[in-house]
Scaffold this active site. Sequence first.
Site, PDB file in Angstrom:
ATOM      1  N   SER A 252       0.748  -1.328   0.033  1.00  0.00           N
ATOM      2  CA  SER A 252       0.107  -0.021   0.056  1.00  0.00           C
ATOM      3  C   SER A 252       0.630   1.171   0.091  1.00  0.00           C
ATOM      4  O   SER A 252       0.287   2.368  -0.217  1.00  0.00           O
ATOM      5  CB  SER A 252      -0.846   0.037   1.466  1.00  0.00           C
ATOM      6  OG  SER A 252      -0.031  -0.046   2.438  1.00  0.00           O
ATOM      7  N   CYS A 253       2.152   1.254   0.114  1.00  0.00           N
ATOM      8  CA  CYS A 253       2.894   2.305   0.382  1.00  0.00           C
ATOM      9  C   CYS A 253       3.825   2.547  -0.891  1.00  0.00           C
ATOM     10  O   CYS A 253       3.908   3.871  -1.249  1.00  0.00           O
ATOM     11  CB  CYS A 253       3.670   2.241   1.798  1.00  0.00           C
ATOM     12  SG  CYS A 253       2.312   2.540   3.015  1.00  0.00           S
ATOM     13  N   PHE A 254       4.833   1.672  -0.873  1.00  0.00           N
ATOM     14  CA  PHE A 254       6.105   2.097  -1.814  1.00  0.00           C
ATOM     15  C   PHE A 254       5.591   2.639  -3.193  1.00  0.00           C
ATOM     16  O   PHE A 254       5.959   3.581  -3.681  1.00  0.00           O
ATOM     17  CB  PHE A 254       7.059   1.033  -2.084  1.00  0.00           C
ATOM     18  CG  PHE A 254       7.908   0.766  -0.846  1.00  0.00           C
ATOM     19  CD1 PHE A 254       7.782   1.545   0.246  1.00  0.00           C
ATOM     20  CD2 PHE A 254       9.073  -0.085  -0.779  1.00  0.00           C
ATOM     21  CE1 PHE A 254       8.787   1.294   1.611  1.00  0.00           C
ATOM     22  CE2 PHE A 254       9.814  -0.468   0.345  1.00  0.00           C
ATOM     23  CZ  PHE A 254       9.720   0.374   1.575  1.00  0.00           C
TER      24      PHE A 254
ATOM     25  N   ASP B 177       3.603   5.887  -2.805  1.00  0.00           N
ATOM     26  CA  ASP B 177       4.374   7.077  -2.493  1.00  0.00           C
ATOM     27  C   ASP B 177       5.427   7.485  -3.303  1.00  0.00           C
ATOM     28  O   ASP B 177       5.908   8.645  -3.801  1.00  0.00           O
ATOM     29  CB  ASP B 177       5.076   6.535  -1.031  1.00  0.00           C
ATOM     30  CG  ASP B 177       4.056   6.555   0.169  1.00  0.00           C
ATOM     31  OD1 ASP B 177       2.984   6.760  -0.226  1.00  0.00           O
ATOM     32  OD2 ASP B 177       4.579   5.988   1.177  1.00  0.00           O
TER      33      ASP B 177
END
Length: 422
Positions: free
Chosen positions: A263-265, A268
């Site tokens: 969900s992040c890398f 982002d």
Amino acid sequence: MNIAIIGTGYVGLVSGVCFATQGHTITCVDVDTKKIQRINKGISPIYEEGLEPLLQKHKNKIHATTSYDEAIQKSDITFICVGTPSKKNGEIDLTYVTQAVKEIARCIQNKKSYHAVIVKSTVVPSTTQKIILPLLEQTSGLTAGKDFGVGMNPEFLKEGVAIQDFLNPDRIVNGYYDEHTRKLLKELYKGFTCPIIETSVTTAEMIKYASNCFLATKISFMNEIGNFCKQLNIDAYDVAEGMGTDKRIGRAFLNSGIGWGGSCFPKDTQALRAWAHKEHQSAAIIDSTIHTNEIQPLKAITLLKKHIPNLKGKTIGILGLAFKPNTDDIRDSRSLVIIKELLKEKASIKTFDPQAMPHVKNIYPDITYCNTAEEVLNSDAVIIATLWDEFNSLSYKGKTVIDGRRMHKAQQEAAIYEGVCW
Ligand code: NAD
């Protein structure tokens, strides 16, 4: 302290439950009524190791509701933990954040005591100062720093070990707009022994993005080196050991494989790149980091075709669907990229994952979901896509295995074995 948590996903619920372990009283708010009902019954709506037992243990300190009024009226501090998904152009979508902010602003209008609004969702640098704070002021008619407080407290937890990360972080970053909020955040985290960095809200936002983009870059760099290693018939993990003993480099995040997801890398890196492009800044390193990650899972298909050139009608097993072990999260999982490629080649797919199958069924209802990992092995070839512990107890004897995550047992036992970078 009385704390309102807006959004009860991975970050919101873990934060709420962990704050409850520190003695605080938590009111969770979500728009999803099913999640609210489950939390109030002591059932975690997401799979995260250790979360449900803690939720049950502290249930007298945690209450969930759909009412912002109820949560904010009785709280000193509100954390915004709603999702900030990617738009098609890579920018973050602030729809959920702005919805939440407008509701919070409406509720703080009538509060007699000072209330601090803290952004925990990941938002690109300057969002809190230039979008959230003005929206809070416009909607409430109040003045930030005088009538209410604003802060930005990025979250660094990793899914799968989220509780441990939240309770034992490497650092806590408290971005604050006003002195009152600085003191509130300091008080909230006083039981933590790690370094606490107090800074501006925009610096706090950048620390989060710079950290995630750096870690993603470290992995992509190692994947590129890993591809060279495969060509040279050497093991990228031996190289990682040799590099990692250098204190300036460190061994963490040097494991090569089929790339990063979650969900992040992905979100982002794309968001910081989109911001940079909009500001006419070069983002050459982040561009390459993303590009390497896009091509990396395709290495597994290339290696598979070395042994089975025509995949049409062949049964290919995929072990693991979650983006990493110990979570049910499939956001940007590399397995999804592999499934898409195999379907293009008209292969038939069998798969198993201990937690993530229901989510993938919504996207690919027509592939075969097995009841056990063993059933997946009954295929023409198997791709290891997620390193769940239980896959270590399978027997790979006589099998053709393409390993995207480096499983020693498969390497030792398989009849035909290809590691993507070793
Ligand atoms: P998530 O999608 O799991 O959860 C978000 C929750 O917010 C959902 O339950 C949704 O129903 C709820 N929601 C949406 N709109 C709402 C509204 N207006 N009011 C109340 N609730 C609302 O998201 P997540 O993974 O917990 O991520 C939240 C934020 O934290 C994101 O910005 C993410 O980038 C960041 N973050 C995530 C992680 C991680 O590992 N998941 C780690 C660090 C930071």
